[in-house]
Design an enzyme around this catalytic site. Structure first.
Site, PDB file in Angstrom:
ATOM      1  N   ASP A 111     -15.616 -27.012  20.709  1.00 45.30           N
ATOM      2  CA  ASP A 111     -16.800 -26.809  21.793  1.00 45.30           C
ATOM      3  C   ASP A 111     -16.499 -26.098  22.869  1.00 45.30           C
ATOM      4  O   ASP A 111     -17.174 -26.561  24.119  1.00 45.30           O
ATOM      5  CB  ASP A 111     -17.339 -28.331  21.997  1.00 45.30           C
ATOM      6  CG  ASP A 111     -18.167 -28.675  20.747  1.00 45.30           C
ATOM      7  OD1 ASP A 111     -18.861 -27.992  20.251  1.00 45.30           O
ATOM      8  OD2 ASP A 111     -17.971 -29.791  20.543  1.00 45.30           O
ATOM      9  N   ASP A 171     -23.605 -26.421  14.745  1.00 44.58           N
ATOM     10  CA  ASP A 171     -23.643 -26.233  16.250  1.00 44.58           C
ATOM     11  C   ASP A 171     -22.866 -25.223  16.574  1.00 44.58           C
ATOM     12  O   ASP A 171     -22.916 -24.622  17.819  1.00 44.58           O
ATOM     13  CB  ASP A 171     -23.499 -27.624  16.805  1.00 44.58           C
ATOM     14  CG  ASP A 171     -23.404 -28.963  16.013  1.00 44.58           C
ATOM     15  OD1 ASP A 171     -23.628 -28.598  14.877  1.00 44.58           O
ATOM     16  OD2 ASP A 171     -23.599 -29.956  16.703  1.00 44.58           O
TER      17      ASP A 171
HETATM   18  N1  GLY Z   1     -23.105 -30.642  19.180  1.00 42.74           N
HETATM   19  C1  GLY Z   1     -23.286 -31.743  18.926  1.00 42.74           C
HETATM   20  C2  GLY Z   1     -24.703 -32.329  18.960  1.00 42.74           C
HETATM   21  O1  GLY Z   1     -25.744 -31.553  19.081  1.00 42.74           O
HETATM   22  O2  GLY Z   1     -24.965 -33.603  19.015  1.00 42.74           O
END
Ligand code: GLY
Length: 401
Positions: A111, A171
């Site tokens: 992330d 994501d």
């Molecule tokens: N990227 C994790 C979420 O959207 O919860």
């Protein structure tokens, strides 16, 4: 009653006006300012508790969104003294992000883009911050260490190569702009090449036949081909986690922006149409798109999915033909109208967030997440609400991603 909004109900739904958006964004800026002293040295957590965030450390995957809110507030405030105050606070947070990547605090995951694009890339773009630039390049360096050559993807979580985590998640498409930015800044094409390989793998494997999306995709560590899809935060495997679909909307828009591949426009339309066709009649998605009208008593919404999707549509419509551009722009404007009328914080004394009724992770009998932040403010919901309003009011806004 139909389970989801009908075509004619969607067509007839009103769009947000310039005045409504300007007022809403101005209230967001006031909210940021009201609680600025609580959240300069400290960061809000991922989700609120009873609609109020508790200050905490720069940890987890979500702290960059709050710094992004500071930058958006800075860009949208008109008073020079207020702008200076916001800039000072945001730059203090950039220092924290620099320390975090230098000392490798909670950065063993993919992330880096969520953390470093709205905080440090934004700082560099807006103020020329060298610390922001250096921190963001270090974060890009960290992100590419998660690249798996067999399969061609950035591994999301866990120990590299572990068979129970040989996967990417939808994501991650929003983590890739950091790599494109790093290539542009350093002249090293390696970051971009990895981003493109990941995009290619994601686009080839994440969209299902019915145009819904997998949250997580396991790849075969020997052959590098698709092994199986699985949800973590959706209701069950094969259902459409609302935020995953929204990441898919913004992610395909970003994929097109950076690669210019025409086929990604088609992917964008597929995932976006699925999203728009699986909303309840007030247009705020349930946390999983398998829920709809009639589920209000038992299932929470995820307002953050609406604003992520709106940002993706506003990004993509810059590059679409007139008919499609008008359609998706108005889709974004309807989502913004819906959340602005019914799901935002209207009383900034009662909440230190911007957008109510988000859902981080809801446990179901079939998924693998830990329950957290159900029917609360979620920090990316607040951020993307401000970003979507900013995009709507200024289509030429220079994006952080
Ligand atoms: N990227 C994790 C979420 O959207 O919860």
């Amino acid at each position: 009653m139909d389970k989801w909004i009908t075509k004619s109900e969607l067509e007839g739904y009103p769009v947000i006006s310039q005045g409504e958006a300007a007022d809403a964004l101005s209230l967001c800026v006031s909210g940021v300012l009201k609680y600025l002293d609580d959240f300069t040295e400290a960061f809000p957590g991922a989700a609120s508790l009873h609609n109020n965030y508790i200050p905490g450390p720069n940890k987890g995957w979500t702290t960059g969104f709050y710094t992004g809110e500071l930058w958006l507030a800075y860009e949208n405030a008109s008073d020079e003294a207020v702008r200076e105050r916001l800039k000072k606070a945001a730059l203090a947070q950039v220092d924290s992000f620099y320390d975090r990547i230098k000392n490798l605090v909670d950065v063993e995951h993919h992330d880096m883009g969520f953390l470093y694009s709205p905080s440090c890339v934004a700082a560099y773009k807006l103020t020329g911050s060298e610390i922001g630039r250096e921190a963001a390049i270090l974060a890009a360096d960290k992100l590419i260490t998660r690249f798996q050559k067999v399969g061609g993807f950035l591994q999301a979580w866990g120990e590299m190569g572990a068979t129970d985590n040989y996967r990417f998640i939808i994501d991650c498409l929003l983590n890739l702009p950091l790599l494109y930015w790093a290539s542009g800044e350093t002249g090293d094409s390696g970051y971009r090449e990895i981003a493109e390989k990941h995009i290619h793998t994601a686009m080839a494997n994440v969209i299902r036949e019915d145009d819904s999306t997998w949250h997580t995709v396991f790849m075969d560590p020997v052959t590098g081909s698709f092994h199986h899809g699985a949800t973590c935060q959706g209701y069950k495997d094969g259902s459409a986690w609302a935020r995953g679909q929204a990441w898919g909307i913004y992610g395909t828009a970003v994929a097109y922006k950076y690669t210019g591949r025409d086929e990604y426009i088609g992917y964008f339309k597929r995932v976006t149409d699925y999203f728009l066709e699986h909303l309840p009649k007030d247009l705020c998605p349930f946390w999983d798109l398998s829920f709809g009208n009639g589920d209000e008593e038992t299932e929470p919404r995820d307002s953050s999915s609406a604003v992520i999707a709106a940002c993706g549509m506003l990004e993509m419509c810059k590059d679409l033909n007139m008919t499609d551009s008008t359609y998706y722009k108005s889709g974004a404007e309807k989502l913004l109208k819906a959340v602005t009328d019914n799901y935002r914080v209207k009383d900034i004394d009662s909440s230190n967030g911007r957008l109510l009724h988000g859902t981080y992770s809801k446990k179901s009998p079939y998924n693998t997440c830990t329950e957290e932040g159900v029917d609360e403010c979620v920090i990316w919901g607040d951020y993307y609400y401000m970003e979507a309003l900013t995009r709507f009011l200024d289509p030429d806004w220079v994006v952080y991603w």
